[in-house]
Design a protein around this motif. Sequence first.
Motif, PDB file in Angstrom:
ATOM      1  N   GLU A 137      47.597  45.939  45.226  1.00  8.72           N
ATOM      2  CA  GLU A 137      46.651  46.584  46.129  1.00  8.72           C
ATOM      3  C   GLU A 137      47.340  47.699  46.908  1.00  8.72           C
ATOM      4  OE1 GLU A 137      46.027  43.975  49.884  1.00  8.72           O
ATOM      5  OE2 GLU A 137      46.171  42.573  48.210  1.00  8.72           O
TER       6      GLU A 137
ATOM      7  N   TYR B  88      47.641  37.389  59.432  1.00  6.02           N
ATOM      8  CA  TYR B  88      47.158  36.620  58.285  1.00  6.02           C
ATOM      9  C   TYR B  88      45.782  36.006  58.557  1.00  6.02           C
ATOM     10  CZ  TYR B  88      51.347  37.081  55.442  1.00  6.02           C
ATOM     11  OH  TYR B  88      52.354  37.588  54.647  1.00  6.02           O
TER      12      TYR B  88
ATOM     13  N   ARG C  27      43.555  38.956  57.803  1.00 13.87           N
ATOM     14  CA  ARG C  27      43.560  39.265  56.365  1.00 13.87           C
ATOM     15  C   ARG C  27      42.777  38.247  55.546  1.00 13.87           C
ATOM     16  NH1 ARG C  27      46.043  42.043  52.278  1.00 13.87           N
ATOM     17  NH2 ARG C  27      46.509  40.777  50.459  1.00 13.87           N
ATOM     18  N   GLU C  28      42.799  36.989  55.964  1.00 15.06           N
ATOM     19  CA  GLU C  28      42.145  35.925  55.205  1.00 15.06           C
ATOM     20  C   GLU C  28      40.733  35.624  55.690  1.00 15.06           C
ATOM     21  OE1 GLU C  28      44.965  32.765  55.550  1.00 15.06           O
ATOM     22  OE2 GLU C  28      46.548  33.905  54.514  1.00 15.06           O
ATOM     23  N   THR C  29      40.200  36.458  56.577  1.00 18.68           N
ATOM     24  CA  THR C  29      38.830  36.258  57.058  1.00 18.68           C
ATOM     25  C   THR C  29      37.832  36.476  55.921  1.00 18.68           C
ATOM     26  OG1 THR C  29      39.421  36.995  59.290  1.00 18.68           O
ATOM     27  CG2 THR C  29      37.077  37.051  58.700  1.00 18.68           C
TER      28      THR C  29
ATOM     29  N   LEU D 131      35.769  40.069  54.526  1.00 15.40           N
ATOM     30  CA  LEU D 131      36.464  41.312  54.879  1.00 15.40           C
ATOM     31  C   LEU D 131      36.378  42.289  53.711  1.00 15.40           C
ATOM     32  CD1 LEU D 131      38.036  42.110  57.476  1.00 15.40           C
ATOM     33  CD2 LEU D 131      40.134  41.595  56.215  1.00 15.40           C
TER      34      LEU D 131
ATOM     35  N   LYS E 149      37.985  45.419  53.424  1.00 15.88           N
ATOM     36  CA  LYS E 149      39.307  45.967  53.103  1.00 15.88           C
ATOM     37  C   LYS E 149      40.374  45.178  53.843  1.00 15.88           C
ATOM     38  CE  LYS E 149      42.367  49.931  53.275  1.00 15.88           C
ATOM     39  NZ  LYS E 149      43.470  48.986  53.634  1.00 15.88           N
ATOM     40  N   LYS E 150      41.138  44.414  53.100  1.00 16.70           N
ATOM     41  CA  LYS E 150      42.204  43.641  53.715  1.00 16.70           C
ATOM     42  C   LYS E 150      43.340  44.560  54.144  1.00 16.70           C
ATOM     43  CE  LYS E 150      41.381  39.398  51.110  1.00 16.70           C
ATOM     44  NZ  LYS E 150      41.991  38.348  50.252  1.00 16.70           N
TER      45      LYS E 150
ATOM     46  N   SER F 182      47.003  45.997  54.699  1.00 16.74           N
ATOM     47  CA  SER F 182      48.143  45.939  53.785  1.00 16.74           C
ATOM     48  C   SER F 182      49.455  45.883  54.564  1.00 16.74           C
ATOM     49  CB  SER F 182      48.131  47.167  52.884  1.00 16.74           C
ATOM     50  OG  SER F 182      48.369  48.329  53.658  1.00 16.74           O
TER      51      SER F 182
ATOM     52  N   ASP G 291      33.994  46.026  58.741  1.00 16.13           N
ATOM     53  CA  ASP G 291      34.934  44.964  59.104  1.00 16.13           C
ATOM     54  C   ASP G 291      34.987  44.759  60.617  1.00 16.13           C
ATOM     55  OD1 ASP G 291      35.490  44.479  56.465  1.00 16.13           O
ATOM     56  OD2 ASP G 291      37.302  45.712  56.408  1.00 16.13           O
TER      57      ASP G 291
END
Length: 279
Positions: free
Chosen positions: A34, A209, A212-214, A217, A219-220, A222, A264
Motif C-alpha cells: 500500500e 493502530y 488504522r484498524e477502525t 476506514l 484510507k488507512k 501509512s 474518515d
Amino acid sequence: MQFQSTESYIAPADLTVAVNAAVALERPLLVKGEPGTGKTELARQVAQALGMDMIEWGIKSSARAQQGLYEYDAVSRLRDSQLGDPKVSEIGHYIRHGKIWQAFAAPERVVLLIDEIDKADIEFPNDLLQELDRMEFHVYETGETIRARHRPVVIITSNNEKELPDAFLRRCFFHYIRFPDPETLAKIVEVHFPQIKPKLLAEALTRFYEIRETPGLKKKPSTSEVLDWIKLLLIEDLAPEDLKADGGSLLPKLHGALLKNEQDVHLFERLAFAARGRR
C-alpha cells in the motif's frame, strides 16, 4: 556486498532476502504494497547499501514504454532543417535518451527504479519485457543496438491498483511489503526520532493502530503518515495523556496528518456520537 537494514532504514528479514535474491538471480524485483510503506525509499537504500547510483523513472498515467528507451524529436529536426542548421545531417542529435538507456549506458552498475508501474496502461509492462530480459534494444532511426554495459539492479514498484500481466510477473522476483507490526514500526520511528520518550511512543502507536484498524476506514494511514504525525506531536510537546481518546471526541490530536479525507473524519465523529448515546 548484500543489502541489509541500515541506521536509517529498517528492513524486515523477508525483504532483505527478496532484494538479495533478485540481485543474485539478475531479475527485476517487483515490490508491491500500500502507498506509504517505503517502496521508493527501498530503492534508494538498496543503491546506497550496494554503493551504486540510482536512476529513477517515475511512471505517469500517460507514460509509454518507448519513453524509457528513447524519443526521436522529429519536430526539432524539422525546425532546424528549415533554419538551415547543419546538425540536421546527424540524426543522433535528436535522439533523447530515456531512463533505461541511461541505465544501460552507465559506466558502472546502477539501480534502476521504475516507480508505480501500475499507473500506466495495462500493456506498458509487456512492452518492456524484451528490453529488460535481453538487456538491449534497437534504435531504428540510427540503426544501432544499445546493450547494457553492466546489468542494472531493476526495482519496480506497484501500489497494487491494477493487475499486472502474467508474462511480466513471470520475469520478476516478487515481494509484498506488509504493513509493519508494532515492534517494527517502533524501531522505524526511533530511527527517525531517537529522542522520543518511550511512553509517548507507546501511546502514539497504540492510538495509531486503533485508528488504522477502525472498521469502515476508507484510507488507512501509512508509515509515512505516522512519521509526520509523531513529528508534530514532538513539535507541540504533547504528553502521552494528551493522546488518550475521550468520550467527547475519538479523533486523535492533529488528526489531519493521519486522516486524509472527510469521510474518515466523519466516521470518527459518528463513532463518538454513538458512544455518547450509549451512556
